[in-house]
Design a protein around this motif. Structure first.
Motif, PDB file in Angstrom:
ATOM      1  N   ILE A  65     -23.533 -44.104   0.917  1.00  0.00           N
ATOM      2  CA  ILE A  65     -22.772 -43.342   1.227  1.00  0.00           C
ATOM      3  C   ILE A  65     -22.954 -42.230   0.879  1.00  0.00           C
ATOM      4  O   ILE A  65     -24.002 -41.685   0.719  1.00  0.00           O
ATOM      5  N   PRO A  66     -23.007 -41.953   2.886  1.00  0.00           N
ATOM      6  CA  PRO A  66     -23.958 -40.649   3.100  1.00  0.00           C
ATOM      7  C   PRO A  66     -23.007 -39.355   2.454  1.00  0.00           C
ATOM      8  O   PRO A  66     -22.703 -39.341   2.011  1.00  0.00           O
ATOM      9  N   GLN A  67     -23.659 -38.487   2.152  1.00  0.00           N
ATOM     10  CA  GLN A  67     -23.996 -37.308   1.492  1.00  0.00           C
ATOM     11  C   GLN A  67     -22.679 -36.196   2.591  1.00  0.00           C
ATOM     12  O   GLN A  67     -22.641 -36.672   3.835  1.00  0.00           O
ATOM     13  N   GLY A  68     -21.534 -36.310   2.530  1.00  0.00           N
ATOM     14  CA  GLY A  68     -20.099 -35.499   2.675  1.00  0.00           C
ATOM     15  C   GLY A  68     -19.008 -36.524   2.779  1.00  0.00           C
ATOM     16  O   GLY A  68     -18.144 -36.277   2.356  1.00  0.00           O
ATOM     17  N   ASP A  69     -19.413 -37.774   2.051  1.00  0.00           N
ATOM     18  CA  ASP A  69     -18.482 -39.003   2.556  1.00  0.00           C
ATOM     19  C   ASP A  69     -17.738 -38.658   1.602  1.00  0.00           C
ATOM     20  O   ASP A  69     -18.147 -38.442   0.733  1.00  0.00           O
ATOM     21  N   THR A  70     -16.580 -39.670   1.151  1.00  0.00           N
ATOM     22  CA  THR A  70     -16.167 -39.855  -0.312  1.00  0.00           C
ATOM     23  C   THR A  70     -16.445 -41.038  -0.649  1.00  0.00           C
ATOM     24  O   THR A  70     -16.720 -41.889   0.580  1.00  0.00           O
ATOM     25  N   CYS A  71     -16.993 -41.496  -1.658  1.00  0.00           N
ATOM     26  CA  CYS A  71     -17.022 -42.671  -2.097  1.00  0.00           C
ATOM     27  C   CYS A  71     -15.744 -42.387  -3.537  1.00  0.00           C
ATOM     28  O   CYS A  71     -15.224 -42.543  -3.896  1.00  0.00           O
ATOM     29  N   VAL A  72     -14.647 -43.596  -2.803  1.00  0.00           N
ATOM     30  CA  VAL A  72     -13.665 -44.084  -3.442  1.00  0.00           C
ATOM     31  C   VAL A  72     -13.535 -45.685  -4.072  1.00  0.00           C
ATOM     32  O   VAL A  72     -15.190 -46.454  -3.969  1.00  0.00           O
ATOM     33  N   ILE A  73     -13.665 -45.750  -5.244  1.00  0.00           N
ATOM     34  CA  ILE A  73     -14.227 -46.998  -6.576  1.00  0.00           C
ATOM     35  C   ILE A  73     -13.063 -47.417  -6.926  1.00  0.00           C
ATOM     36  O   ILE A  73     -11.874 -46.873  -7.410  1.00  0.00           O
ATOM     37  N   GLU A  74     -12.315 -49.207  -6.603  1.00  0.00           N
ATOM     38  CA  GLU A  74     -11.783 -49.695  -6.741  1.00  0.00           C
ATOM     39  C   GLU A  74     -11.954 -50.142  -7.853  1.00  0.00           C
ATOM     40  O   GLU A  74     -12.750 -50.687  -8.582  1.00  0.00           O
ATOM     41  N   SER A  75     -10.784 -50.827  -8.627  1.00  0.00           N
ATOM     42  CA  SER A  75     -11.339 -51.283 -10.118  1.00  0.00           C
ATOM     43  C   SER A  75     -10.073 -52.019 -11.129  1.00  0.00           C
ATOM     44  O   SER A  75      -9.239 -51.856 -10.221  1.00  0.00           O
ATOM     45  N   TYR A  76     -10.156 -53.326 -11.221  1.00  0.00           N
ATOM     46  CA  TYR A  76      -8.617 -53.669 -11.976  1.00  0.00           C
ATOM     47  C   TYR A  76      -9.611 -54.989 -13.287  1.00  0.00           C
ATOM     48  O   TYR A  76     -10.678 -55.076 -12.377  1.00  0.00           O
ATOM     49  N   ALA A  77      -8.942 -55.133 -13.669  1.00  0.00           N
ATOM     50  CA  ALA A  77      -8.558 -56.227 -14.724  1.00  0.00           C
ATOM     51  C   ALA A  77      -8.111 -57.434 -13.977  1.00  0.00           C
ATOM     52  O   ALA A  77      -7.015 -57.280 -13.917  1.00  0.00           O
ATOM     53  N   VAL A  87     -14.042 -56.429 -15.660  1.00  0.00           N
ATOM     54  CA  VAL A  87     -13.211 -56.320 -14.483  1.00  0.00           C
ATOM     55  C   VAL A  87     -13.796 -56.233 -12.786  1.00  0.00           C
ATOM     56  O   VAL A  87     -15.422 -56.297 -13.230  1.00  0.00           O
ATOM     57  N   ARG A  88     -13.326 -56.061 -12.132  1.00  0.00           N
ATOM     58  CA  ARG A  88     -13.878 -56.120 -11.079  1.00  0.00           C
ATOM     59  C   ARG A  88     -13.914 -54.545 -10.534  1.00  0.00           C
ATOM     60  O   ARG A  88     -13.089 -54.010 -10.211  1.00  0.00           O
ATOM     61  N   LEU A  89     -15.152 -54.737  -9.756  1.00  0.00           N
ATOM     62  CA  LEU A  89     -15.119 -52.890  -9.378  1.00  0.00           C
ATOM     63  C   LEU A  89     -15.639 -53.115  -7.653  1.00  0.00           C
ATOM     64  O   LEU A  89     -16.840 -53.586  -7.598  1.00  0.00           O
ATOM     65  N   ARG A  90     -15.703 -52.710  -7.101  1.00  0.00           N
ATOM     66  CA  ARG A  90     -15.702 -52.045  -5.630  1.00  0.00           C
ATOM     67  C   ARG A  90     -16.467 -50.439  -5.046  1.00  0.00           C
ATOM     68  O   ARG A  90     -15.085 -49.982  -5.707  1.00  0.00           O
ATOM     69  N   ALA A  91     -16.759 -50.316  -4.740  1.00  0.00           N
ATOM     70  CA  ALA A  91     -17.189 -48.606  -3.820  1.00  0.00           C
ATOM     71  C   ALA A  91     -16.960 -49.665  -2.121  1.00  0.00           C
ATOM     72  O   ALA A  91     -17.392 -49.639  -1.908  1.00  0.00           O
ATOM     73  N   PHE A  92     -17.098 -47.862  -2.364  1.00  0.00           N
ATOM     74  CA  PHE A  92     -16.079 -47.698  -0.680  1.00  0.00           C
ATOM     75  C   PHE A  92     -16.905 -46.633  -0.282  1.00  0.00           C
ATOM     76  O   PHE A  92     -16.991 -45.721  -1.432  1.00  0.00           O
ATOM     77  N   ARG A  93     -17.466 -46.985   1.193  1.00  0.00           N
ATOM     78  CA  ARG A  93     -17.194 -45.118   1.883  1.00  0.00           C
ATOM     79  C   ARG A  93     -16.639 -45.148   1.993  1.00  0.00           C
ATOM     80  O   ARG A  93     -16.016 -46.254   3.511  1.00  0.00           O
ATOM     81  N   GLU A  94     -15.863 -43.277   2.583  1.00  0.00           N
ATOM     82  CA  GLU A  94     -14.526 -43.414   3.304  1.00  0.00           C
ATOM     83  C   GLU A  94     -14.858 -42.195   3.810  1.00  0.00           C
ATOM     84  O   GLU A  94     -15.417 -41.185   3.212  1.00  0.00           O
ATOM     85  N   SER A  95     -14.177 -41.634   5.111  1.00  0.00           N
ATOM     86  CA  SER A  95     -14.845 -40.790   6.126  1.00  0.00           C
ATOM     87  C   SER A  95     -13.328 -40.297   5.356  1.00  0.00           C
ATOM     88  O   SER A  95     -12.226 -39.984   5.644  1.00  0.00           O
ATOM     89  N   PRO A  96     -13.910 -38.460   4.810  1.00  0.00           N
ATOM     90  CA  PRO A  96     -12.652 -37.707   4.598  1.00  0.00           C
ATOM     91  C   PRO A  96     -11.651 -37.716   5.725  1.00  0.00           C
ATOM     92  O   PRO A  96     -10.355 -36.684   5.500  1.00  0.00           O
ATOM     93  N   ARG A  97     -12.360 -37.449   7.258  1.00  0.00           N
ATOM     94  CA  ARG A  97     -11.562 -36.982   8.264  1.00  0.00           C
ATOM     95  C   ARG A  97     -10.208 -37.873   8.738  1.00  0.00           C
ATOM     96  O   ARG A  97      -9.682 -37.404   9.564  1.00  0.00           O
ATOM     97  N   GLY A  99     -10.417 -41.509   7.173  1.00  0.00           N
ATOM     98  CA  GLY A  99     -10.161 -42.743   5.547  1.00  0.00           C
ATOM     99  C   GLY A  99     -10.916 -43.841   6.382  1.00  0.00           C
ATOM    100  O   GLY A  99     -10.210 -44.608   5.743  1.00  0.00           O
ATOM    101  N   GLU A 100     -11.115 -43.906   7.508  1.00  0.00           N
ATOM    102  CA  GLU A 100     -12.141 -44.938   8.088  1.00  0.00           C
ATOM    103  C   GLU A 100     -12.822 -45.392   6.708  1.00  0.00           C
ATOM    104  O   GLU A 100     -13.803 -44.578   5.834  1.00  0.00           O
ATOM    105  N   ARG A 101     -12.533 -46.605   6.246  1.00  0.00           N
ATOM    106  CA  ARG A 101     -13.675 -47.507   4.858  1.00  0.00           C
ATOM    107  C   ARG A 101     -13.867 -48.940   5.032  1.00  0.00           C
ATOM    108  O   ARG A 101     -14.181 -49.747   5.423  1.00  0.00           O
ATOM    109  N   GLU A 102     -15.751 -48.421   4.095  1.00  0.00           N
ATOM    110  CA  GLU A 102     -16.493 -49.999   4.058  1.00  0.00           C
ATOM    111  C   GLU A 102     -17.187 -49.771   2.745  1.00  0.00           C
ATOM    112  O   GLU A 102     -16.917 -49.353   1.949  1.00  0.00           O
TER     113      GLU A 102
END
Length: 149
Positions: A65-77, A87-97, A99-102
């Protein structure tokens, strides 16, 4: 009785220079910390009690996850035992400009509910009523690592 959807949380953390390693991407330890914090919130929403981390199962870092991007954490039981919440957890890198996410990181954490004395305490059953609840639970169970191998 809590549902899978009741425990769904998505949280964001902008990756700042103080969060990075020598390669100007999020330090893995920071990503794990963010996942642990959000995962505990999902577990507590289900349990209605304080929950502590008992196990981290197959933490897979797929990309940085590059500096400047957003780390999105998705979590649910998605499952509950007598005193534990999976709990399943996934982290995504998201472009703040854009919204592209992976997906960058995936894992399954087990939390244990504890009482005021820090002793394990029972948790309620987890309800999977509704399409969204079943879809989230099934996705977690389908992707969950096999612990026998």
């Amino acid at each position: 009785m809590p549902t899978v959807s009741d425990t769904y949380i998505e949280n964001r953390q902008r990756v700042q220079p103080t969060h990075t390693n020598n390669y100007e991407s999020a330090h893995g330890g920071n990503v794990v910390k963010w996942m642990d914090e959000v995962g505990a919130m999902s577990a507590m929403r289900h349990a209605g009690e304080t929950c502590v981390t008992a196990k981290i199962n197959e933490l897979d870092f797929k990309r940085p996850i590059p500096q400047g991007d957003t780390c999105v954490i998705e979590s649910y039981a998605y499952a509950a035992g007598r005193t534990s919440v999976r709990v399943r957890l996934r982290a995504f890198r998201e472009s703040p400009r854009t919204g592209e996410r992976e997906v960058t990181t995936e894992s399954y954490f087990v939390f244990v509910a504890v009482d005021e004395r820090g002793e394990p305490t029972p948790v309620p059953d987890l309800e999977t009523a509704g399409k969204r609840c079943r879809a989230l639970r099934d996705a977690a169970l389908d992707a969950e690592p096999d612990e026998t191998s």
